[in-house]
Design a protein around this motif. Structure first.
Motif, PDB file in Angstrom:
ATOM      1  N   LEU A  29       0.830  -1.207   0.000  1.00 26.24           N
ATOM      2  CA  LEU A  29       0.000   0.000   0.000  1.00 26.24           C
ATOM      3  C   LEU A  29       0.867   1.260   0.000  1.00 26.24           C
ATOM      4  CD1 LEU A  29      -2.819  -1.159   2.442  1.00 26.24           C
ATOM      5  CD2 LEU A  29      -3.023  -0.776  -0.025  1.00 26.24           C
ATOM      6  N   ASN A  30       2.011   1.209   0.692  1.00 21.72           N
ATOM      7  CA  ASN A  30       2.900   2.373   0.693  1.00 21.72           C
ATOM      8  C   ASN A  30       3.593   2.569  -0.649  1.00 21.72           C
ATOM      9  OD1 ASN A  30       2.317   3.379   3.198  1.00 21.72           O
ATOM     10  ND2 ASN A  30       3.989   2.303   4.239  1.00 21.72           N
ATOM     11  N   PHE A  31       3.831   1.471  -1.376  1.00 19.71           N
ATOM     12  CA  PHE A  31       4.375   1.625  -2.733  1.00 19.71           C
ATOM     13  C   PHE A  31       3.366   2.378  -3.610  1.00 19.71           C
ATOM     14  CE2 PHE A  31       4.449   0.138  -7.172  1.00 19.71           C
ATOM     15  CZ  PHE A  31       5.693   0.633  -7.544  1.00 19.71           C
ATOM     16  N   LEU A  32       2.090   2.063  -3.394  1.00 19.94           N
ATOM     17  CA  LEU A  32       1.040   2.666  -4.213  1.00 19.94           C
ATOM     18  C   LEU A  32       0.690   4.083  -3.764  1.00 19.94           C
ATOM     19  CD1 LEU A  32      -1.233  -0.513  -4.427  1.00 19.94           C
ATOM     20  CD2 LEU A  32       0.191   0.417  -6.259  1.00 19.94           C
ATOM     21  N   ASP A  33       1.271   4.526  -2.645  1.00 17.82           N
ATOM     22  CA  ASP A  33       0.961   5.844  -2.096  1.00 17.82           C
ATOM     23  C   ASP A  33       2.106   6.824  -2.350  1.00 17.82           C
ATOM     24  OD1 ASP A  33      -0.222   7.907  -0.760  1.00 17.82           O
ATOM     25  OD2 ASP A  33      -0.038   7.042   1.241  1.00 17.82           O
ATOM     26  N   VAL A  34       2.266   7.209  -3.611  1.00 18.22           N
ATOM     27  CA  VAL A  34       3.384   8.076  -3.998  1.00 18.22           C
ATOM     28  C   VAL A  34       3.315   9.434  -3.300  1.00 18.22           C
ATOM     29  CG1 VAL A  34       4.598   9.107  -5.960  1.00 18.22           C
ATOM     30  CG2 VAL A  34       3.380   6.949  -6.238  1.00 18.22           C
ATOM     31  N   PHE A  35       2.090   9.908  -3.038  1.00 20.00           N
ATOM     32  CA  PHE A  35       1.926  11.240  -2.445  1.00 20.00           C
ATOM     33  C   PHE A  35       1.843  11.195  -0.920  1.00 20.00           C
ATOM     34  CE2 PHE A  35       0.152  11.334  -6.742  1.00 20.00           C
ATOM     35  CZ  PHE A  35       0.966  12.296  -7.301  1.00 20.00           C
ATOM     36  N   GLY A  36       2.098  10.027  -0.333  1.00 22.07           N
ATOM     37  CA  GLY A  36       2.046   9.907   1.122  1.00 22.07           C
ATOM     38  C   GLY A  36       3.306   9.246   1.635  1.00 22.07           C
ATOM     39  N   THR A  37       3.132   8.123   2.354  1.00 17.84           N
ATOM     40  CA  THR A  37       4.268   7.419   2.950  1.00 17.84           C
ATOM     41  C   THR A  37       4.879   6.459   1.935  1.00 17.84           C
ATOM     42  OG1 THR A  37       2.630   5.859   3.832  1.00 17.84           O
ATOM     43  CG2 THR A  37       3.441   7.561   5.333  1.00 17.84           C
ATOM     44  N   ASP A  39       6.991   4.004  -0.272  1.00 26.31           N
ATOM     45  CA  ASP A  39       8.049   3.010  -0.080  1.00 26.31           C
ATOM     46  C   ASP A  39       8.286   2.340  -1.433  1.00 26.31           C
ATOM     47  OD1 ASP A  39       9.587   0.771   0.406  1.00 26.31           O
ATOM     48  OD2 ASP A  39       8.403   0.046   2.105  1.00 26.31           O
ATOM     49  N   GLY A  97      -5.372  -2.251  -4.572  1.00 22.27           N
ATOM     50  CA  GLY A  97      -5.191  -0.970  -3.890  1.00 22.27           C
ATOM     51  C   GLY A  97      -6.008  -0.856  -2.608  1.00 22.27           C
TER      52      GLY A  97
ATOM     53  N   ALA B 131      -4.597   0.682  -9.276  1.00 23.27           N
ATOM     54  CA  ALA B 131      -4.184   0.510  -7.880  1.00 23.27           C
ATOM     55  C   ALA B 131      -3.678   1.834  -7.299  1.00 23.27           C
ATOM     56  CB  ALA B 131      -3.108  -0.575  -7.768  1.00 23.27           C
ATOM     57  N   PHE B 132      -2.857   2.550  -8.067  1.00 27.09           N
ATOM     58  CA  PHE B 132      -2.372   3.868  -7.623  1.00 27.09           C
ATOM     59  C   PHE B 132      -3.552   4.807  -7.383  1.00 27.09           C
ATOM     60  CE2 PHE B 132       1.912   2.749  -9.323  1.00 27.09           C
ATOM     61  CZ  PHE B 132       2.681   3.206  -8.266  1.00 27.09           C
ATOM     62  N   VAL B 135      -5.533   3.847  -4.123  1.00 25.40           N
ATOM     63  CA  VAL B 135      -4.867   4.264  -2.890  1.00 25.40           C
ATOM     64  C   VAL B 135      -4.932   5.781  -2.737  1.00 25.40           C
ATOM     65  CG1 VAL B 135      -2.636   4.392  -1.694  1.00 25.40           C
ATOM     66  CG2 VAL B 135      -3.380   2.240  -2.726  1.00 25.40           C
ATOM     67  N   HIS B 140      -6.071   9.999   0.270  1.00 19.91           N
ATOM     68  CA  HIS B 140      -5.950  11.455   0.162  1.00 19.91           C
ATOM     69  C   HIS B 140      -7.250  12.165  -0.191  1.00 19.91           C
ATOM     70  CE1 HIS B 140      -1.666  10.958   0.707  1.00 19.91           C
ATOM     71  NE2 HIS B 140      -1.700  10.004  -0.217  1.00 19.91           N
TER      72      HIS B 140
END
Lengths: 146, 144
Positions: A29-37, A39, A97, B131-132, B135, B140
Motif C-alpha cells: 500500500l505504501n508503494f502505491l501511495d506516492v503522495f504519502g508514505t 516506499d 489498492g 491501484a495507484f 490508494v 488522500h
C-alpha cells in the motif's frame, strides 16, 4: 518429481515474497501511495524478479525443447488486446489498492491468520470461481489463463 | 503507517521469485502465475495433471511462512487492514479481476513482462494505474 519441484517452486516463491517484504500489505500500500508514505521497495522486487526470469526463460527456451519432467512448455501465445484483459486488470488493480494483497502474498500470509487475511482469501477464491463461470460477453474467442 | 524502504532485501526476494518462476517452467513447463494456478484448483473442467501441479505449488506457498517461523524463530512482520467489509470487497475484486484478466502480479507482472508479452505489459500498466488511483482516493480524498 513434477510434484516435488512444483512444491519447491511454491516454497521458494513464498520465501521470496517474505524476504522482499511483499507478504506485508503495508509495504504494498505504501508503494502505491506516492503522495504519502511512499516506499519504493515493490519496484525493486519486480526488477529483481524480471532480472532473473527474463534471461532464465530465454536461456531455457533456447537450450531445451521440453521441460525436464513434462512434454511441453505451456506459454500463452495470444497477442491481441481484448476488453476482457483490460477490464479484469483494472478490477484487479482496484482490489489490490484496497487491501494491499494480490493472490500470492495473500496465500503466503494466510498461515499468520490475521483477521483481514482470513476474510480476504475466501472472498478472493469466490471471486476467482465467479470469473471462471462468467461467460465472456465482450469477445467471441475462448481462451485459457495466463 | 510508514514502512522501511528495503532495496536490497526486495531485490533479493524478487530474485527468489524469479528463480521460482524459472524452476517451475524448467521442470513443469508452466507459468508461475498465482491466480492461474489457484483458480485452476477451483474449476472442475481443468485437466487433472494441471491441478496436481497447482495443488503442490499452492501447498509450497502456504508452507513458506511456517518454514520461516521454524528457521528464524518468528513470523514475518506484517500489518493487514482489518476492516472486514473492505477486505471482503478487496478479495472479491482481486480474485475476480485477476482470473477474468488472465493474470495477476506474478503471471502478467513478472512472467509476462519477462517473456516480452505485449498483453501482459498492458495488463500490468492497467492494474498498476487503477491501484495507484485507488490508494490515492482512499488515503488522500476519503482520508481513510
Amino acid at each position: 518429481m513434477k510434484q516435488v519441484f512444483a512444491l519447491l517452486s511454491g516454497l521458494v516463491f513464498g520465501i521470496g515474497l517474505i524476504v522482499s517484504g511483499m507478504a506485508d500489505p503495508a509495504k504494498v500500500l505504501n508503494f502505491l501511495d506516492v503522495f504519502g508514505t511512499w516506499d519504493p521497495s515493490l519496484a525493486f522486487v519486480m526488477g529483481g524478479a524480471i532480472a532473473v526470469t527474463a534471461p532464465g526463460f530465454a536461456l531455457l527456451f533456447r537450450s531445451r525443447q521440453t521441460p525436464y519432467f513434462d512434454s511441453t512448455f505451456r506459454v500463452p501465445t495470444r497477442n491481441d488486446l481484448e476488453p476482457k484483459l483490460l477490464t479484469g486488470a483494472a478490477i484487479f488493480g482496484v482490489g489490490w489498492g484496497l487491501g494491499g494483497f494480490c493472490p500470492g502474498p495473500a496465500l503466503t500470509a494466510l498461515p499468520l491468520a490475521a483477521s483481514g487475511t482470513l476474510i480476504f482469501v475466501p472472498f478472493m477464491l469466490g471471486g476467482m470461481w465467479i470469473a471462471r463461470h462468467t461467460p465472456d460477453l465482450m469477445s467471441k474467442t475462448k481462451e485459457g489463463t495466463a | 503507517m510508514e514502512t522501511e524502504f528495503t532495496p536490497w532485501l526486495s531485490l533479493g526476494g524478487g530474485a527468489l521469485i524469479g528463480a521460482s518462476a524459472v524452476l517451475l517452467m524448467a521442470t513443469n513447463g508452466r507459468i508461475a502465475g498465482i491466480s492461474g494456478l489457484t483458480s485452476r484448483l477451483l474449476a472442475r473442467s481443468s485437466d487433472g495433471e494441471a491441478r496436481v501441479v497447482s495443488f503442490f505449488f499452492v501447498l509450497g506457498l502456504l508452507l513458506a511462512a511456517p518454514l520461516w517461523l521454524i528457521v528464524s524463530g518468528g513470523w514475518p512482520q506484517q500489518w493487514v487492514p482489518s476492516n472486514p467489509l473492505l477486505m471482503a470487497l478487496a478479495g472479491l475484486l482481486v480474485g475476480f479481476g485477476a482470473t477474468y484478466g488472465n493474470g495477476c502480479t506474478s503471471g502478467h507482472g513478472v512472467c509476462g513482462i519477462s517473456r516480452g508479452s505485449a498483453r501482459s505489459t498492458v495488463a500490468t500498466v492497467t492494474f498498476m494505474a487503477t491501484a495507484f488511483m485507488t490508494v490515492f482516493v482512499m488515503r488522500h480524498v476519503l482520508g481513510a
